[in-house]
Design a protein around this motif. Structure first.
Motif, PDB file in Angstrom:
ATOM      1  N   GLN A  33     -57.909  18.612 -62.177  1.00 52.47           N
ATOM      2  CA  GLN A  33     -56.824  17.738 -62.019  1.00 52.47           C
ATOM      3  C   GLN A  33     -56.749  16.785 -63.501  1.00 52.47           C
ATOM      4  OE1 GLN A  33     -54.071  18.096 -60.012  1.00 52.47           O
ATOM      5  NE2 GLN A  33     -55.074  19.614 -59.185  1.00 52.47           N
ATOM      6  N   MET A  34     -57.701  16.206 -63.602  1.00 54.95           N
ATOM      7  CA  MET A  34     -57.807  15.354 -64.701  1.00 54.95           C
ATOM      8  C   MET A  34     -57.250  15.933 -66.233  1.00 54.95           C
ATOM      9  SD  MET A  34     -59.629  14.774 -67.751  1.00 54.95           S
ATOM     10  CE  MET A  34     -61.241  15.519 -67.442  1.00 54.95           C
ATOM     11  N   THR A  35     -57.863  17.193 -66.153  1.00 53.78           N
ATOM     12  CA  THR A  35     -57.359  18.178 -67.243  1.00 53.78           C
ATOM     13  C   THR A  35     -55.914  18.270 -67.238  1.00 53.78           C
ATOM     14  OG1 THR A  35     -57.797  20.121 -66.522  1.00 53.78           O
ATOM     15  CG2 THR A  35     -59.594  19.042 -67.861  1.00 53.78           C
TER      16      THR A  35
ATOM     17  N   PHE B 226     -55.024  18.669 -70.992  1.00 55.86           N
ATOM     18  CA  PHE B 226     -55.964  19.306 -71.839  1.00 55.86           C
ATOM     19  C   PHE B 226     -56.150  20.732 -71.375  1.00 55.86           C
ATOM     20  CE2 PHE B 226     -58.328  15.060 -71.741  1.00 55.86           C
ATOM     21  CZ  PHE B 226     -57.761  14.823 -73.172  1.00 55.86           C
ATOM     22  N   HIS B 227     -55.796  21.840 -72.123  1.00 59.23           N
ATOM     23  CA  HIS B 227     -55.917  22.928 -71.764  1.00 59.23           C
ATOM     24  C   HIS B 227     -57.342  23.882 -71.984  1.00 59.23           C
ATOM     25  CE1 HIS B 227     -51.567  22.783 -70.821  1.00 59.23           C
ATOM     26  NE2 HIS B 227     -51.387  22.243 -72.125  1.00 59.23           N
TER      27      HIS B 227
ATOM     28  N   LYS C   4     -61.264  28.804 -73.897  1.00 57.53           N
ATOM     29  CA  LYS C   4     -61.004  29.542 -72.851  1.00 57.53           C
ATOM     30  C   LYS C   4     -60.175  28.470 -71.952  1.00 57.53           C
ATOM     31  CE  LYS C   4     -63.208  31.645 -68.790  1.00 57.53           C
ATOM     32  NZ  LYS C   4     -64.357  32.000 -68.090  1.00 57.53           N
ATOM     33  N   PRO C   5     -59.193  28.669 -71.283  1.00 58.70           N
ATOM     34  CA  PRO C   5     -58.211  27.666 -70.221  1.00 58.70           C
ATOM     35  C   PRO C   5     -59.182  27.318 -69.326  1.00 58.70           C
ATOM     36  CG  PRO C   5     -57.152  29.875 -70.696  1.00 58.70           C
ATOM     37  CD  PRO C   5     -58.429  30.180 -71.247  1.00 58.70           C
ATOM     38  N   ILE C   6     -59.065  25.912 -69.249  1.00 59.31           N
ATOM     39  CA  ILE C   6     -59.949  25.393 -68.211  1.00 59.31           C
ATOM     40  C   ILE C   6     -59.648  25.578 -66.822  1.00 59.31           C
ATOM     41  CG2 ILE C   6     -60.495  22.844 -67.368  1.00 59.31           C
ATOM     42  CD1 ILE C   6     -60.218  21.992 -70.192  1.00 59.31           C
TER      43      ILE C   6
END
Length: 74
Positions: free
Chosen positions: A23-25, A30-31, A10-12
């Motif tokens: 923001q970090m992802t 990282f998706h 699932k998309p973060i």
């Protein structure tokens, strides 16, 4: 054994997370959780914006779905 829980892909951006975690992802491209879990903790800790608060949030998310065992330490 690879876990195929749907939350892993699932998309973060569609998940309930803190703005800081989101923001970090984005910074690290990282998706989904599966992309994060490809890296052991020591590698994640070297990523931009990834710190102990981010690790704690990731642990909470994974625990909530019974997936904490997927987080690699080495």
């Amino acid at each position: 054994m690879i876990n195929n829980h749907p939350i892993l892909i699932k998309p973060i951006a569609e998940m309930v997370t803190s703005e800081e975690f989101l923001q970090m992802t984005l910074i690290n491209h990282f998706h989904d959780l599966l992309q994060i879990l490809e890296h052991p903790v020591h590698e994640l800790m070297n990523r931009e914006g990834f710190n102990y608060r981010m690790l704690d949030e990731l642990i909470i998310i994974l625990k909530g779905y019974g997936l904490l065992d997927m987080l690699r330490e080495n």
